[in-house]
Design a protein around this motif. Structure first.
Motif, short mmCIF file in Angstrom:
data_model
loop_
_atom_site.label_atom_id
_atom_site.label_comp_id
_atom_site.label_asym_id
_atom_site.label_seq_id
_atom_site.Cartn_x
_atom_site.Cartn_y
_atom_site.Cartn_z
N ILE A 298 2.72 14.18 34.65
CA ILE A 298 3.30 12.84 34.49
C ILE A 298 2.42 11.93 33.64
N PRO A 299 1.11 11.76 33.93
CA PRO A 299 0.30 10.86 33.09
C PRO A 299 0.09 11.39 31.68
N LEU A 300 0.17 12.70 31.49
CA LEU A 300 -0.05 13.28 30.16
C LEU A 300 1.07 12.91 29.19
N ARG A 301 2.27 12.69 29.71
CA ARG A 301 3.38 12.37 28.82
C ARG A 301 3.11 11.09 28.03
N ARG A 302 2.68 10.03 28.70
CA ARG A 302 2.41 8.78 28.01
C ARG A 302 1.22 8.90 27.08
N GLY A 303 0.18 9.63 27.52
CA GLY A 303 -0.99 9.79 26.65
C GLY A 303 -0.65 10.54 25.38
N VAL A 304 0.16 11.58 25.48
CA VAL A 304 0.52 12.37 24.30
C VAL A 304 1.40 11.57 23.35
N THR A 305 2.29 10.73 23.87
CA THR A 305 3.13 9.91 22.98
C THR A 305 2.32 8.89 22.20
N GLU A 306 1.14 8.53 22.69
CA GLU A 306 0.31 7.54 22.00
C GLU A 306 -0.73 8.18 21.10
N ILE A 307 -0.66 9.50 20.91
CA ILE A 307 -1.68 10.18 20.12
C ILE A 307 -1.69 9.70 18.67
N GLY A 308 -0.51 9.35 18.13
CA GLY A 308 -0.44 8.84 16.77
C GLY A 308 -1.06 7.48 16.63
N ARG A 309 -1.17 6.74 17.71
CA ARG A 309 -1.83 5.44 17.71
C ARG A 309 -3.32 5.58 17.94
N ILE A 310 -3.69 6.56 18.77
CA ILE A 310 -5.09 6.71 19.17
C ILE A 310 -5.93 7.30 18.05
N ILE A 311 -5.43 8.35 17.36
CA ILE A 311 -6.24 9.04 16.36
C ILE A 311 -6.62 8.11 15.19
N PRO A 312 -5.70 7.37 14.57
CA PRO A 312 -6.12 6.45 13.50
C PRO A 312 -7.10 5.39 13.99
N ALA A 313 -6.87 4.88 15.23
CA ALA A 313 -7.79 3.89 15.78
C ALA A 313 -9.19 4.48 15.94
N ALA A 314 -9.26 5.73 16.43
CA ALA A 314 -10.55 6.39 16.60
C ALA A 314 -11.24 6.58 15.26
N GLU A 315 -10.50 6.95 14.23
CA GLU A 315 -11.10 7.16 12.91
C GLU A 315 -11.63 5.84 12.34
N ARG A 316 -10.87 4.76 12.51
CA ARG A 316 -11.34 3.47 12.00
C ARG A 316 -12.58 2.99 12.76
N VAL A 317 -12.56 3.16 14.07
CA VAL A 317 -13.72 2.73 14.87
C VAL A 317 -14.96 3.53 14.49
N LEU A 318 -14.80 4.82 14.29
CA LEU A 318 -15.95 5.66 13.92
C LEU A 318 -16.47 5.29 12.54
N SER A 319 -15.57 4.92 11.62
CA SER A 319 -16.04 4.52 10.29
C SER A 319 -16.84 3.24 10.36
N GLU A 320 -16.49 2.35 11.31
CA GLU A 320 -17.26 1.12 11.49
C GLU A 320 -18.52 1.36 12.30
N ALA A 321 -18.52 2.40 13.13
CA ALA A 321 -19.63 2.61 14.06
C ALA A 321 -20.72 3.51 13.49
N GLU A 322 -20.69 3.78 12.18
CA GLU A 322 -21.77 4.57 11.60
C GLU A 322 -23.08 3.83 11.78
#
Length: 534
Positions: A298-322
């Motif tokens: 049940i909780p995995l369904r919502r997390g998986v649907t947000e994967i397209g939002r999470i991955i770009p956010a993670a990439e932007r944060v990592l680019s700033e967090a160098e």
């Protein structure tokens, strides 16, 4: 996925013990849920069979019922503890990450900072960091809990009900669940990204429309701006509806997979019962455990649907967090020269109390050179030494103590005059008034509410020239060894400009000053000093 793993590591390292305890409780919640239904199913079946056999009075109902109550209460307590620990640890980690990102944005190149739209950068950082709470709460912990729970349930069913029952539950749930979640994640990439992008565009648009509402009203573009925002909102809502449809569809298919696993467990239980491997009550355990394991998805369904939002956010944060570059550890050279500057075949030296003017055509690079001296840019190829060291060899805090730059764009905050001057770290009222006197602004402030005069966003309530002089007053309060001024008299009349330049020198007699100017180059402050033409 690499970005997700790196972000996961950052969040876990921020509060490892709380995360570990929360993970253990997340696993415990699912295990207790499976054990609760399994024990309840066994208990119901066993008591029914005992009644049919006429031996109900001899059947021990106390220990199983006590176990059911213990598991029910323990599961509730574990759920509360898991939510408390994991949410607290995640929020603390995200808060620390947000502050770190804002600090790194503040350390950008001076040109980038001048062109930065503060509200856009802040909105982007806040939204990206908020999106990352799903990495722990909707992906990592649910996946970990599901894997551990399925492994333990498989081993327990093998022991209690036999291998056929255990295998039927495992084969019925795991492959189907993985396929459904992978397909959900793939189909959700586009709508989740669209929803996030449009939501960000909507936030920025609302901010811009509110900030520029007077101009929009005067130009008659307010209605068009509102319609553009409404269209952005409609696009975002349509993407969210697509996500909801995908999630509900995946939930339906998972429910069907659960029913299949339930049927397989029932058939396997009947088969082992017919062979006499286990009793009827034990054979029924697989059915109830299969029913309980559906909670893991049940909780995995919502997390998986947000994967397209999470991955770009993670990439932007990592680019700033160098990691920020670490300044070299050169020892400080006790050089009497505050600033030594060589650009091509031109050379300038400024000692304590000296001042020079930097002139040249617009766009030739005066501002870039000042930014390079201040350690805010690496674009200029000039050879620079401040008190015997290149700006890149200074620790950030030490360089800010030694050098202050007032750029062309003067930035003030919403608040009082006192608040704006206190940004320097100086809170003494006499020093504040002395700085305002130095820039010929004290009388204007006294005729209003003094240091308690309220200013709006960006310093609204002051004219352009007054805003520039307020920024100069902050620089005076800093009392640096080297003061860099970029068009400090722009927007000031000749008399006021002369007063301001003279006041700065009187307030900072020992400070070396380098100013980029188009006018007032003949002021006595620079008359007897070195003039550098680019």
């Amino acid at each position: 996925m690499t970005a997700l793993l790196r972000i996961l590591r950052l969040l876990i390292v921020a509060s490892p013990w709380s995360m570990a305890r929360g993970a253990m409780l997340a696993v415990l919640v699912l295990l207790m849920g499976a054990a609760l239904l399994g024990l309840s199913g066994w208990f119901i079946t066993a008591t029914g069979l005992a009644g049919l056999a006429g031996i109900g009075i001899a059947f021990d109902v106390f220990r199983p019922s006590a176990g059911v109550r213990l598991l029910a209460l323990g599961r509730a307590a574990a759920r509360y503890g898991e939510r408390l620990l994991t949410h607290d640890a995640t929020l603390r980690a995200l808060a620390a990450l947000r502050v770190d990102l804002l600090k790194r944005v503040a350390r950008r190149d001076g040109r980038q900072l001048q062109n930065l739209r503060g509200e856009a950068a802040l909105t982007r950082i806040v939204a990206d960091v908020d999106a990352l709470d799903g990495v722990i709460l909707r992906l990592f912990l649910p996946v970990l809990a599901a894997v551990v729970t399925h492994a333990v349930a498989f081993a327990a069913l093998w022991w209690l009900a036999g291998a056929p029952v255990a295998l039927s539950v495992l084969v019925g749930y795991v492959p189907a669940g993985l396929i459904i979640l992978i397909a959900l994640g793939w189909r959700s990439l586009s709508p989740s990204r669209t929803a996030e992008d449009e939501a960000q565009r909507l936030r920025r648009g609302v901010i811009d429309l509110i900030r520029d509402r007077e101009a929009s009203i005067l130009t008659g573009s307010l209605a068009a701006g509102e319609e553009a925002l409404l269209q952005t909102d409609r696009t975002a809502r349509a993407a969210i509806r697509r996500l909801d449809v995908q999630e509900r569809r995946a939930g339906l298919i998972l429910a069907v997979a659960g029913s299949v696993a339930l049927a397989l467990a029932l058939l396997a239980g009947d088969w082992v019962l017919s062979r006499g491997s286990v009793d009827a009550a034990s054979a029924a355990i697989g059915v109830f455990v299969a029913l309980a394991l559906g909670e893991a998805f049940i909780p995995l369904r919502r997390g998986v649907t947000e994967i397209g939002r999470i991955i770009p956010a993670a990439e932007r944060v990592l680019s700033e967090a160098e990691p920020a570059p670490v300044p070299s550890k050169e020892g400080r050279c006790e050089d009497a020269t505050v600033l030594s500057l060589r650009v091509g075949d031109k050379h300038l030296s400024l000692n304590t109390g000296q001042a020079a003017v930097l002139t040249g055509a617009s766009g030739i690079g005066k501002t870039t050179l000042l930014l390079r001296i201040a350690g805010l840019s690496t674009l200029s190829d000039a050879r620079i030494s401040i008190l015997g060291r290149d700006p890149s060899h200074w620790a950030e805090a030490d360089l800010r103590d030694a050098v202050t730059m007032v750029p062309q764009r003067s930035v003030l905050i919403a608040g009082t005059v006192r608040d704006n001057l206190a940004l320097t770290g100086i809170t003494d009222e006499r020093a504040m008034w002395a700085a305002l006197d130095a820039v010929a602004l004290a009388e204007t402030i006294r005729h209003r509410d003094g240091l308690d005069t309220l200013l709006g966003e960006g310093g609204s309530g002051l004219s352009g020239g007054e805003t520039r002089r307020m920024a100069l007053a902050r620089a005076v309060l800093r009392r640096p060894k080297l003061l860099l001024l970029d068009e400090p008299t722009e927007g000031l009349d000749t008399e006021t400009a002369a007063k301001v330049l003279a006041g700065i020198r009187a307030a900072l007699p020992d400070t070396a000053i380098l100013a980029a100017l188009h006018r007032d180059v003949a002021h006595p402050l620079f008359g007897a000093r070195v003039s550098l033409e680019l």
